[in-house]
Design a protein around this motif. Structure first.
Motif, PDB file in Angstrom:
ATOM      1  N   GLU A   1      12.150 -12.528  -4.158  1.00 28.16           N
ATOM      2  CA  GLU A   1      11.072 -12.204  -5.096  1.00 28.16           C
ATOM      3  C   GLU A   1       9.769 -12.873  -4.683  1.00 28.16           C
ATOM      4  OE1 GLU A   1      12.912 -13.584  -8.611  1.00 28.16           O
ATOM      5  OE2 GLU A   1      14.306 -11.889  -8.662  1.00 28.16           O
ATOM      6  N   SER A   2       8.690 -12.108  -4.725  1.00 28.40           N
ATOM      7  CA  SER A   2       7.358 -12.649  -4.410  1.00 28.40           C
ATOM      8  C   SER A   2       6.338 -11.631  -4.894  1.00 28.40           C
ATOM      9  CB  SER A   2       7.210 -12.857  -2.904  1.00 28.40           C
ATOM     10  OG  SER A   2       7.097 -11.595  -2.261  1.00 28.40           O
ATOM     11  N   GLU A   3       5.061 -12.006  -4.861  1.00 28.47           N
ATOM     12  CA  GLU A   3       4.001 -11.062  -5.228  1.00 28.47           C
ATOM     13  C   GLU A   3       4.064  -9.838  -4.307  1.00 28.47           C
ATOM     14  OE1 GLU A   3       3.747 -14.283  -4.968  1.00 28.47           O
ATOM     15  OE2 GLU A   3       2.257 -15.124  -6.342  1.00 28.47           O
ATOM     16  N   GLY A   4       4.266 -10.115  -3.014  1.00 30.18           N
ATOM     17  CA  GLY A   4       4.351  -9.035  -2.036  1.00 30.18           C
ATOM     18  C   GLY A   4       5.528  -8.112  -2.316  1.00 30.18           C
ATOM     19  N   PHE A   5       6.666  -8.707  -2.677  1.00 28.55           N
ATOM     20  CA  PHE A   5       7.870  -7.909  -2.938  1.00 28.55           C
ATOM     21  C   PHE A   5       7.657  -7.002  -4.152  1.00 28.55           C
ATOM     22  CE2 PHE A   5      12.047  -7.248  -4.927  1.00 28.55           C
ATOM     23  CZ  PHE A   5      12.705  -6.632  -3.871  1.00 28.55           C
ATOM     24  N   THR A   6       7.034  -7.535  -5.210  1.00 27.51           N
ATOM     25  CA  THR A   6       6.777  -6.739  -6.418  1.00 27.51           C
ATOM     26  C   THR A   6       5.933  -5.520  -6.061  1.00 27.51           C
ATOM     27  OG1 THR A   6       6.767  -8.782  -7.666  1.00 27.51           O
ATOM     28  CG2 THR A   6       5.841  -6.879  -8.773  1.00 27.51           C
ATOM     29  N   LEU A   7       4.924  -5.749  -5.199  1.00 22.05           N
ATOM     30  CA  LEU A   7       4.024  -4.671  -4.807  1.00 22.05           C
ATOM     31  C   LEU A   7       4.754  -3.615  -3.968  1.00 22.05           C
ATOM     32  CD1 LEU A   7       1.016  -4.557  -5.505  1.00 22.05           C
ATOM     33  CD2 LEU A   7       0.527  -5.280  -3.153  1.00 22.05           C
ATOM     34  N   GLU A   8       5.600  -4.063  -3.056  1.00 21.17           N
ATOM     35  CA  GLU A   8       6.253  -3.090  -2.170  1.00 21.17           C
ATOM     36  C   GLU A   8       7.260  -2.222  -2.935  1.00 21.17           C
ATOM     37  OE1 GLU A   8       7.964  -5.983   0.634  1.00 21.17           O
ATOM     38  OE2 GLU A   8       9.923  -5.137   0.217  1.00 21.17           O
ATOM     39  N   GLN A   9       7.798  -2.768  -4.039  1.00 24.88           N
ATOM     40  CA  GLN A   9       8.752  -1.984  -4.833  1.00 24.88           C
ATOM     41  C   GLN A   9       8.092  -0.730  -5.411  1.00 24.88           C
ATOM     42  OE1 GLN A   9      11.437  -3.183  -3.566  1.00 24.88           O
ATOM     43  NE2 GLN A   9      12.570  -3.087  -5.476  1.00 24.88           N
ATOM     44  N   VAL A  10       6.753  -0.786  -5.588  1.00 22.63           N
ATOM     45  CA  VAL A  10       6.035   0.332  -6.197  1.00 22.63           C
ATOM     46  C   VAL A  10       6.039   1.568  -5.285  1.00 22.63           C
ATOM     47  CG1 VAL A  10       3.793   1.057  -7.123  1.00 22.63           C
ATOM     48  CG2 VAL A  10       4.568  -1.298  -7.446  1.00 22.63           C
ATOM     49  N   THR A  11       5.869   1.339  -3.975  1.00 29.13           N
ATOM     50  CA  THR A  11       5.793   2.498  -3.063  1.00 29.13           C
ATOM     51  C   THR A  11       7.112   2.764  -2.348  1.00 29.13           C
ATOM     52  OG1 THR A  11       5.071   1.124  -1.203  1.00 29.13           O
ATOM     53  CG2 THR A  11       3.336   2.066  -2.590  1.00 29.13           C
ATOM     54  N   LYS A  12       8.087   1.869  -2.490  1.00 28.00           N
ATOM     55  CA  LYS A  12       9.328   1.972  -1.700  1.00 28.00           C
ATOM     56  C   LYS A  12      10.113   3.239  -2.033  1.00 28.00           C
ATOM     57  CE  LYS A  12      11.262  -2.014  -0.645  1.00 28.00           C
ATOM     58  NZ  LYS A  12      11.940  -3.286  -0.947  1.00 28.00           N
ATOM     59  N   PRO A  13      10.424   4.074  -1.024  1.00 26.82           N
ATOM     60  CA  PRO A  13      11.214   5.275  -1.292  1.00 26.82           C
ATOM     61  C   PRO A  13      12.606   4.904  -1.830  1.00 26.82           C
ATOM     62  CG  PRO A  13      10.254   5.344   0.913  1.00 26.82           C
ATOM     63  CD  PRO A  13      10.020   3.969   0.385  1.00 26.82           C
ATOM     64  N   LYS A  14      13.148   5.819  -2.653  1.00 24.81           N
ATOM     65  CA  LYS A  14      14.470   5.568  -3.263  1.00 24.81           C
ATOM     66  C   LYS A  14      15.537   5.341  -2.209  1.00 24.81           C
ATOM     67  CE  LYS A  14      15.479   7.326  -7.801  1.00 24.81           C
ATOM     68  NZ  LYS A  14      14.673   8.450  -8.287  1.00 24.81           N
TER      69      LYS A  14
END
Ligand SMILES: NC(=O)C1=CN([C@@H]2O[C@H](COP(=O)(O)OP(=O)(O)OC[C@H]3O[C@@H](n4cnc5c(N)ncnc54)[C@H](OP(=O)(O)O)[C@@H]3O)[C@@H](O)[C@H]2O)C=CC1
Ligand SMILES: CCCCCCCCCCCCCCCC(=O)[C@@H](N)CO
Length: 320
Positions: free
Chosen positions: A212-225
């Motif tokens: 978990e990190s700020e970067g991880f939270t952000l990447e979850q938004v665009t990450k394909p299923k």
């Protein structure tokens, strides 16, 4: 070269958030003499981070420093302070050269460097912009390359511990990470060469799974299923846990570090002409060979069938 937190000058790239910030906290809270320099592009974030770390220590009464003072690396330098920041875009070589000139002027050339700067924009290849593609290499590879080169020039004879953050995706690249995994694989290759050339350096490479990190939270938004499905076995662990695992592994003398069991397995399956210095390395190697024979061929067939099916289904959804 033993890994110890105390009595160091430590340079942390990407120290404004996530794992870099967690390490800055760790050094600040668990040592008395170590000097810490955090670097990232955003001065505002760096300032917040430094103030937050100092204020937390002050509230715990471990320091009289209230933390609301700026400690940018600039004249005059307060000799009592141990936590400094310096805004710098590390993907630009000239800026890194300037950073090292400043460090030299203040006699703050590091004894340890943690290259935490990085980040991914997980999307399907066709969905990425040219700018995002270029940033993948800039943020994940060039930041580390430039810092490593300036360090190599600055530290010709003194011992130095260089700790570089790659990713499990360097060992197992898969759908969704075209902007990121190749840059992390380039880091793995660079590490192998630096270990041979920089004989006065200890070069460690960390291959984290999700945390978990700020970067991880952000990447979850665009990450394909489909990407989330494949990386399912590497559940995100708390940032502090990742930081402690890395520090413990380094202190045990390991130089190829993973943060979860899946990472250990994948590292074992990555055979070839690079040596591994990781935990239970003999077991990892035997396990890796067995998996390569017994499991990997079936996993790969199953995986590519699954990915093709996923694309067929999402294409037909788009068509309707
Ligand atoms: N979180 C995860 O699941 C995983 C992360 N990793 C890797 O671990 C490392 C730390 O991850 P995490 O804590 O999530 O990262 P974050 O995305 O939360 O933070 C990245 C840091 O890098 C800095 N940075 C980015 N570009 C530059 C640049 N050009 N110059 C200077 N600083 C820069 C950012 O600050 P600023 O914006 O101010 O520049 C920020 O401080 C990264 O290398 C990441 O790729 C590996 C595997 C898994
Ligand atoms: C026998 C075969 C077994 C295979 C198991 C497959 C499990 C795959 C796990 C992959 C984890 C990838 C984490 C990426 C983290 C990262 O770098 C991003 N968060 C970007 O920041």
């Amino acid at each position: 070269m033993k890994y110890t937190l105390e009595d160091q000058v430590v340079l942390i790239t990407g120290g404004s958030q996530g794992l870099g910030k967690e390490f800055a906290k760790k050094y600040y809270n668990e040592t008395e003499n170590t000097k810490i320099i955090v670097v990232s592009r955003s001065e505002a974030k760096l300032l917040d981070t430094c103030n937050e770390i100092r204020l937390a220590a002050h509230l715990r009464k471990e320091t009289s420093d209230e933390g609301q003072v700026q400690h940018k690396l600039a004249t005059p330098l307060d000799p009592v302070q141990r936590l400094f920041y310096f805004p710098c875009d590390l993907s630009c070589y000239e800026s890194v050269e300037n950073l090292f000139n400043v460090l030299r002027d203040f006699e703050l050339l590091p004894t340890q460097t943690l290259c935490c700067a990085g980040g991914s924009v997980p999307k399907l290849f066709r969905g990425l912009s040219g700018q995002e593609l270029n940033q993948g290499m800039d943020i994940n590879y060039k930041t580390t390359l430039n810092v490593a080169h300036q360090l190599a020039l600055a530290e010709q004879t003194r011992e130095h511990h260089l700790i570089i953050f790659s990713s499990v995706t360097a060992l197992y690249p898969f759908v969704g990470y075209s902007q990121y995994a190749p840059a992390k694989a380039a880091i793995k290759s660079l590490v192998a060469i630096l270990r041979q050339e920089l004989t006065n350096f200890r070069v460690s490479c960390v291959y984290p799974g999700n945390f978990e990190s700020e970067g991880f939270t952000l990447e979850q938004v665009t990450k394909p299923k489909i990407t989330k499905l494949i990386e399912g076995p590497s559940d995100a662990i708390p940032c502090k846990e990742a930081c402690d695992i890395v520090a413990t592994s380094l202190a045990r003398g390991q130089d190829d570090v993973f943060t979860d069991f899946v990472g250990w397995m994948i590292m074992g399956m990555d055979l070839g002409l690079t040596s591994k210095r990781s935990r239970f390395v003999t077991l990892q190697w035997i396990f890796g060979i067995l998996l390569n024979i017994v499991v990997v061929p079936f996993y790969l067939v199953g995986c590519s069938w699954y990915i093709r099916k996923w694309f067929r289904e999402s294409d037909s959804k788009k068509a309707t």
